[in-house]
Design an enzyme around this catalytic site. Structure first.
Site, short mmCIF file in Angstrom:
data_model
loop_
_atom_site.label_atom_id
_atom_site.label_comp_id
_atom_site.label_asym_id
_atom_site.label_seq_id
_atom_site.Cartn_x
_atom_site.Cartn_y
_atom_site.Cartn_z
CB ALA A 45 -0.97 -0.19 1.25
N GLY B 178 -1.10 -4.88 1.21
CA GLY B 178 -2.35 -4.18 0.51
C GLY B 178 -2.45 -5.11 -1.01
CD GLU C 284 -4.75 -6.40 3.49
OE1 GLU C 284 -4.30 -5.16 3.28
OE2 GLU C 284 -5.47 -6.70 4.56
CD GLU D 48 0.30 -5.53 5.85
OE1 GLU D 48 1.25 -6.38 5.79
OE2 GLU D 48 -0.44 -5.32 4.88
#
Lengths: 257, 262
Positions: B70, B113, B116, B136
């Site tokens: 991300a 992300g 994900e 993360e």
């Protein structure tokens, strides 16, 4: 740029020379790292279509520099941090890697030679599974590559007994592709590497990739991998050149693309 | 044949046959996912979901990478209340209720992300040399768009914790062994092979495909008993379709069925 090796690209071959001749090119942390870095450099360089690893002076590589070994050393961490990335990099470069074993290749030095795709030996060169003599186990991919190259029984014999394997015996075992005399060494080694560097590089890379995978795969999987690889190879300029040259009854000139 | 669509800022989209493709397109930052990109992905997926000519959705990056994570710059200075008010993850919820099959084609990296987004898809195909993971934890946070939930449902608690706690990049082969990835392909042929699978799926009876997806998702969320009630209703419902009549007639007449999605 490098201190423990020299690196030079000549006729599409990256010459990576271990350069601690006074120490028989024994590994230090820096040498491991420089070999790994140089291998990455060769991997990225589109001009390089073959990587050649050799030693300066009378040895190829005598393994870990025992001067640096002490009681506090965590052997596992040394391997994970220094040797394993080097071995993995040599396996993942999709270009042919040749070990020109100019003298003794002992311990991890032998492992380095095993981690290459081809081995050439000078007539007085030798290989030694030296680990057992200091109460250790062959490492740096040695236990992976050795049985795959010489067979399980022979690998066990070599690793446990730790006897010196001279060049002619290494040839008999399939451990080396060619043995050259001192006089012809430089010329023949260069010719061998340059021959590889003039071949269809992408196809060689795919052969290397899928031969590795074949050891962990069943027939169905390998058949599928071959189909994918052939699809990829079939799209290369070298494949078209090969076909064209065949039709025109001339020798193909491969660009490695 | 490629039908190019009006392109958005952070993604490229097009339709090939009955397959709608969404390509993440921020190559300079390895396709790092920001909120606007997610919005574009969701809106495109929803419009594909409504479009009669599209049966399957493929989400991919470029030859080099899927999405390396991300956009950290976008998040670094934000506080908790702002995030709550912004409620940006609702876009991800919308992605999860798209009814048509979504397939991820993963090259290079799918981290954070990016991973994900992969886990939002129904099937995953990846390059043999791809890597996935949730880094993360290394930034002092954790996945927030479904990572801890979807990964755990897929691989079980012990493996999920190992992946999430250490944040290491995992080779595609390991994800394949754990069932996160359907199939691995050589990087050179990944997109082509993924499209072959997508085209094949796009020829299956559309309402069957749709209700199968819905039912399988209930298996993940519901108890077995409730899931089975749900499945039964969907099964019955298919007998209201023309495609069921056609499929069974074709079977009896020993010919290929011609499905209309009705």
């Amino acid at each position: 740029m490098y201190e423990t090796i020299t690196y030079e690209v000549k006729n599409n071959v990256a010459w990576l020379t271990l350069n601690r001749p006074e120490k028989l090119n024994a590994f230090t942390e820096q040498l491991n790292k420089e070999i790994t870095d140089a291998a990455k450099q060769a991997e990225r360089d589109e001009n390089v279509r073959c990587v050649l690893i050799t030693g300066a002076g009378r040895a190829f590589c005598s393994g870990e520099d025992l001067a640096g070994v002490n009681e506090q050393m965590d052997h596992a961490e040394v391997l994970r941090k220094r040797y394993n990335p080097m071995v993995k990099k040599l396996a993942s470069i999709e270009k042919p890697v040749v070990a020109a074993v100019n003298g003794v290749a002992a311990g991890a030095g032998m492992s380095l030679a095993l981690a290459c795709d081809f081995r050439l030996a000078k007539e007085n060169a030798s290989f030694v599974e030296a680990f057992i003599h200091v109460g250790l186990v062959p490492d740096s991919g040695n236990l992976y590559y050795l049985p795959r190259i010489v067979g399980h029984a022979k690998a066990l014999e070599l690793a446990v007994l730790g006897e010196k394997i001279k060049a002619p015996q290494a040839k008999e075992l399939g451990l080396v592709t060619e043995v050259y005399t001192e006089e012809e060494w430089d010329e023949k080694v260069a010719a061998f590497a340059e021959r590889l560097a003039s071949m269809p590089t992408k196809a060689i890379g795919l052969i290397k990739r899928y031969l590795q995978k074949s050891w962990d795969s069943d027939l169905d999987e390998v058949l599928e991998m071959e189909a994918g690889a052939q699809k990829t190879a079939g799209l290369t300029a070298d494949h078209h050149e090969g076909i064209q040259a065949f039709l025109e009854k001339r020798r193909p000139v491969f660009q490695g693309k | 044949m490629k039908k190019q669509m009006q392109n958005k800022e952070f993604i490229k989209t097009w339709v090939e046959g009955k397959v709608g493709v969404i390509q993440l397109d921020r190559p300079k930052v390895l396709n790092a996912i920001n909120t606007s990109m997610v919005r574009e992905i969701v809106e495109t997926a929803e419009s594909f979901d409504r479009e009669d000519d599209v049966m399957v959705i493929v989400i991919r990056g470029d030859e080099r990478t899927f999405a390396a994570g991300a956009d950290i710059d976008e998040m670094a200075e934000v506080d908790a209340v702002t995030m709550e008010l912004r409620n940006q993850f609702t876009d991800w919820d919308r992605l999860a209720i798209v009814k048509k099959p979504m397939i991820a084609a993963v090259t290079g990296y799918a981290f954070g992300g990016g991973f994900e987004l992969v886990l939002c898809c129904d099937m995953v195909f990846a390059s043999e040399n791809a890597q996935v993971g949730f880094p993360e934890v290394k930034l002092g946070v954790m996945p927030g768009a479904g990572g801890t939930q979807r990964l755990t449902k897929l691989v079980g608690k012990t493996k999920a914790l190992e992946w999430l706690w250490f944040g290491d990049a995992k080779p595609a082969s390991e994800a394949y062994d754990l069932g996160v990835i359907n199939r691995l392909f050589a990087p050179e042929v990944l997109f082509e092979e993924t499209m072959k699978v997508a085209h094949r799926l796009s020829e299956q009876a559309p309402i069957s495909v749709r209700l199968i997806k819905e039912s399988v998702n209930k298996a993940v969320d519901y108890s077995v008993y409730e899931g089975m009630q749900y499945e039964r209703k969907n099964f019955y419902m298919l007998f209201a379709t023309e495609d069921q009549k056609e499929g069974m007639a074709a079977f009896k007449e020993k010919r290929k069925p011609h499905f209309k999605g009705k």
